[in-house]
Write an enzyme that holds these catalytic residues in place. Structure first.
Site, PDB file in Angstrom:
ATOM      1  N   GLN B 197       0.868  -1.175   0.000  1.00 15.60           N
ATOM      2  CA  GLN B 197       0.000   0.000   0.000  1.00 15.60           C
ATOM      3  C   GLN B 197       0.906   1.226   0.000  1.00 15.60           C
ATOM      4  O   GLN B 197       1.355   1.689   1.039  1.00 15.60           O
ATOM      5  CB  GLN B 197      -0.936  -0.043   1.213  1.00 15.60           C
ATOM      6  CG  GLN B 197      -1.792  -1.309   1.241  1.00 15.60           C
ATOM      7  CD  GLN B 197      -2.825  -1.381   0.111  1.00 15.60           C
ATOM      8  OE1 GLN B 197      -3.651  -0.482  -0.035  1.00 15.60           O
ATOM      9  NE2 GLN B 197      -2.769  -2.429  -0.716  1.00 15.60           N
ATOM     10  N   GLY B 238     -12.204   2.788   3.016  1.00 16.61           N
ATOM     11  CA  GLY B 238     -11.215   1.924   2.371  1.00 16.61           C
ATOM     12  C   GLY B 238     -10.203   2.706   1.553  1.00 16.61           C
ATOM     13  O   GLY B 238     -10.342   3.916   1.330  1.00 16.61           O
ATOM     14  N   HIS B 239      -9.209   1.999   1.064  1.00 16.17           N
ATOM     15  CA  HIS B 239      -8.140   2.663   0.309  1.00 16.17           C
ATOM     16  C   HIS B 239      -8.654   3.236  -1.012  1.00 16.17           C
ATOM     17  O   HIS B 239      -9.510   2.667  -1.654  1.00 16.17           O
ATOM     18  CB  HIS B 239      -6.938   1.755   0.082  1.00 16.17           C
ATOM     19  CG  HIS B 239      -7.203   0.438  -0.543  1.00 16.17           C
ATOM     20  ND1 HIS B 239      -6.208  -0.481  -0.776  1.00 16.17           N
ATOM     21  CD2 HIS B 239      -8.347  -0.154  -0.959  1.00 16.17           C
ATOM     22  CE1 HIS B 239      -6.724  -1.540  -1.336  1.00 16.17           C
ATOM     23  NE2 HIS B 239      -8.001  -1.386  -1.447  1.00 16.17           N
ATOM     24  N   ASN B 240      -8.105   4.399  -1.350  1.00 16.31           N
ATOM     25  CA  ASN B 240      -8.407   5.077  -2.615  1.00 16.31           C
ATOM     26  C   ASN B 240      -9.828   5.612  -2.718  1.00 16.31           C
ATOM     27  O   ASN B 240     -10.258   6.035  -3.786  1.00 16.31           O
ATOM     28  CB  ASN B 240      -8.107   4.158  -3.810  1.00 16.31           C
ATOM     29  CG  ASN B 240      -6.639   3.776  -3.848  1.00 16.31           C
ATOM     30  OD1 ASN B 240      -6.275   2.657  -3.551  1.00 16.31           O
ATOM     31  ND2 ASN B 240      -5.802   4.743  -4.140  1.00 16.31           N
TER      32      ASN B 240
END
Lengths: 340, 340, 340
Positions: B197, B238-240
């Site tokens: 990540q 969450g990511h992004n």
């Protein structure tokens, strides 16, 4: 900064290369943003249309997708996995720094391997053991009788409460709480009596535990995760739950006490699973499902209703309340009225 | 203790006053509990009936509600907002106390502005920067390469893991974790491979992040909140994910990776939003909705079924399982049997 | 190690014994795993079939279950509660260790009873008070004006933000955040204005607060838990909520602001309760229910749809969207067409 050539990457990761083996890569990026010195990947067919316009120096992709692609390609059976392996080269991870930080507190009865790192303001309790290569980040609390296996990482502000044993290479993200009391209560004469939680938590090798996730310790036996279990953030695992190897669970899912989850399950986010159930191997459960009975595996399951504009939803919801009545009205019509 | 007169409050907050400009106010309270030296407000029509019986020294309310009211009134177009502004006068906030507490740990490579406050037992990692006016409360961990903007407040025990950049005046409540690894996994040959990540988290000016909320850092690009985004407690981002300016999200909602949320959205509590979706501007989503497709804005959406007594619910739920069958039975009756 | 005889246990806990009063017990375990020196219990009829094969040295059970059982039995009206009381004898709890750990930070204006224990790396803020017998575990933060009552335990990394008052014997698990700002926002001229949160949190005697659970402080009045309220992990309690005595709430449930919950309620996990509602005494709510209206007690309530194999669920869900239309088609048939 490392700058491998495409030829070097192909050799190291056993991929076949179409394109210039001397081209050097300095980092990784998405298809949309990668520049000529960056490596991108194509795994999801939805992104195929981005390929032609991508300025990426090279792309990890399947042989099929690479057909007709003019740029450099590293051909992979599993582009996402191979991209992950290559991307790890470009991750700047702090070098391990064995030793105990002067601001940390270590109980005299704890045993810290000289190859372990205990970070700033961490607290290690009586009889805890920390193995070689383990990193205990800033602000972590490792409670009495806990065991942190070799090469584990507790990123920061993790709590292992009591009797938690982590196998090798377990990664625990900030705010996670392992080994808190299970929610065990007996009701007697108008008030609650706390049921002592005498078990522990056992976590197998290569597990990952997300931020602010909770895994309670067992009441009498242990709560157990087999190897390679992957838990996202804000998950609740009740006491005496057992989770089989290679199962992955997304954020905000809750599993109540004594339930057993099989191996290779994929459980989406926001799912609730009641206590004392058995979920088979290779079960997939869709997001926000409510699981109130045991489920056979393999298989995919769901519950809930689809998102609707609010006015339409109100009408559906009002009718849901009348469903039994409506069904009876319908089914009675099938009958000859003289049957009644 | 400050004791402004009603006349002073009217002038300062540009409100018109009906009543005694010399009357002094010593604090704020609800209509039901306010005494003669306290200011109350009336914004929700449901509380109108409490007005007559209120002993409040003055009430912030609309011109319409003030008609026929005998007591002191500060007339406002937006009584709740003006009450909030006035109430802030009576909030006893500790005076900033620039400097680094002797029990804090600051990495030699970190840069702390002399006008910043680093509280007891906080830990600041390598290359982190903390701007003037920022307060890092007790037990916080600010990881490597994080940036805390001017006048930010990390209340206590907040974790910024890595590559988190906070704009000015961001307020983060205890237990929040920003910048933990996104949940990125590739499956290969029977086990999980962690996808590095490599992105960060960018938080715009004036955002507020609730207690124990998690915002993962991006896989390749950043996770982003535009300005004035308001997140309640125990939320998972969450990511992004990207969240547009002025969007507010209530507790226990989860947003999966790469989803984009528009500006001025209102998302209630316990909502789950799947990954890779696009939610338009000014979308409202009701509590506990499951969002599995993109939603156009403006608009209001919901899912789920209404709460029922358990016996009635069991009947509805059993019929839900038969719905398709029931619908077919019904629709076939519309047909002339000779059509089949 | 303590090794009471069955006769001693019978006397101490006022149970009648069938079997050998001299037999000594060294610990507790489940029916399935207990050995001859361990005590087990039988409370749930589902486990009756394990009784015959159990090697337990003695079993706590009802008179009815004990009939025909050959082994030692402690006869109880409430086997689970009596087992809990006996099991507590075998819990190795660290002896209290009054005093302030040298690595803790205590504000000069705080008042710590000499009989209280302040653990490693804890931080106690201005004007906080900690009573005799209280234990503040490692990494806890007790903020300004908080009160920790006698014999409370804050296990580790707990945060009491501001104006939190705990009654006697309150147990708070790691990561819990009590007294963070409520989510109070007023919208004005295109952006959010923060509504000051001037109230506190009051927690009655004998309450238990789970790991990573959040209880926000009130906006003007206090958020309140009466005595003997039991909260599991990852629960969200909004500002100005009131929870009646002896209510128990399972993990991941969220209660929005200003809602009142009665006494002796049982609320399962993953439930969402909207704001400004009134839930009566002795209400039970099933897991993952969405509560958007007030509920009378006593009574049991539920919402949602049952878990189904995903293909069957898709058909049900598609029909749910058409429900109103289907119902109209059905009901219109009841009418004489000439009615329209």
């Amino acid at each position: 900064m490392i700058t491998p050539s495409l030829g070097e990457l192909a050799t190291r990761f056993q991929l076949s290369l179409r394109g210039d083996p001397e081209w050097r890569i300095e980092g990784v990026a998405t298809l949309a943003r990668a520049g000529p010195r960056q490596l991108a990947f194509l795994a999801n067919p939805a992104y195929r249309k981005q390929l032609a316009a991508s300025r990426a120096g090279a792309v990890v992709m399947s042989a099929e997708d690479a057909e007709g692609h003019a740029g450099n390609a590293l051909i992979s059976r599993n582009p996402y996995a191979d991209f992950a392996r290559i991307a790890a080269l470009f991750e700047a991870r702090p070098a391990p720094c064995p030793g105990i930080h002067p601001t940390a507190h270590v109980d005299p009865e704890a045993r810290i391997d000289p190859g372990a790192e205990i970070g700033p303001l961490a607290s290690i309790g009586p009889r805890a053991r920390v193995a070689a290569g383990a990193r205990i980040g800033p602000g972590c609390v490792v409670g009495p009788d806990c065991v942190v296996g070799p090469d584990c990482e507790l990123v920061a502000r993790v709590t292992l409460v009591a009797r938690v044993r982590l196998g090798p290479r377990v990664l625990v993200h900030p705010g996670a709480v392992l080994g808190a009391d299970g929610f065990g209560l007996a009701f007697d004469e108008g008030h609650w009596i706390k049921v002592p939680q005498l078990g522990g938590v056992v976590v197998g090798a290569d597990c990952e535990i997300g931020a602010n996730t909770c895994i309670d310790r067992g009441a009498l036996d242990d709560t157990e995760l087999e190897e390679d279990v992957r838990l996202d953030n804000l998950i609740q695992i009740g006491h005496n739950v057992r989770i089989g190897a290679h199962t992955a669970i997304a954020g905000c899912t809750a599993i109540a006490g004594s339930t057993q989850i099989g191996r290779y399950c994929l459980i989406a986010g926001g799912v609730g699973i009641a206590g004392h159930l058995v979920i088979g191997d290779r079960v997939r459960i869709q997001a926000m499902s409510m699981v109130s009975r045991s489920l056979d595996g393999p298989g995919e399951y769901a519950s809930g209703t689809p998102i609707q504009p609010v006015r339409a939803w109100r009408r559906s919801a009002a009718r849901f309340r009348q469903l039994d009545q409506l069904a009876r009205a319908l089914l009675n019509k099938d009958k000859d009225p003289t049957d009644d």
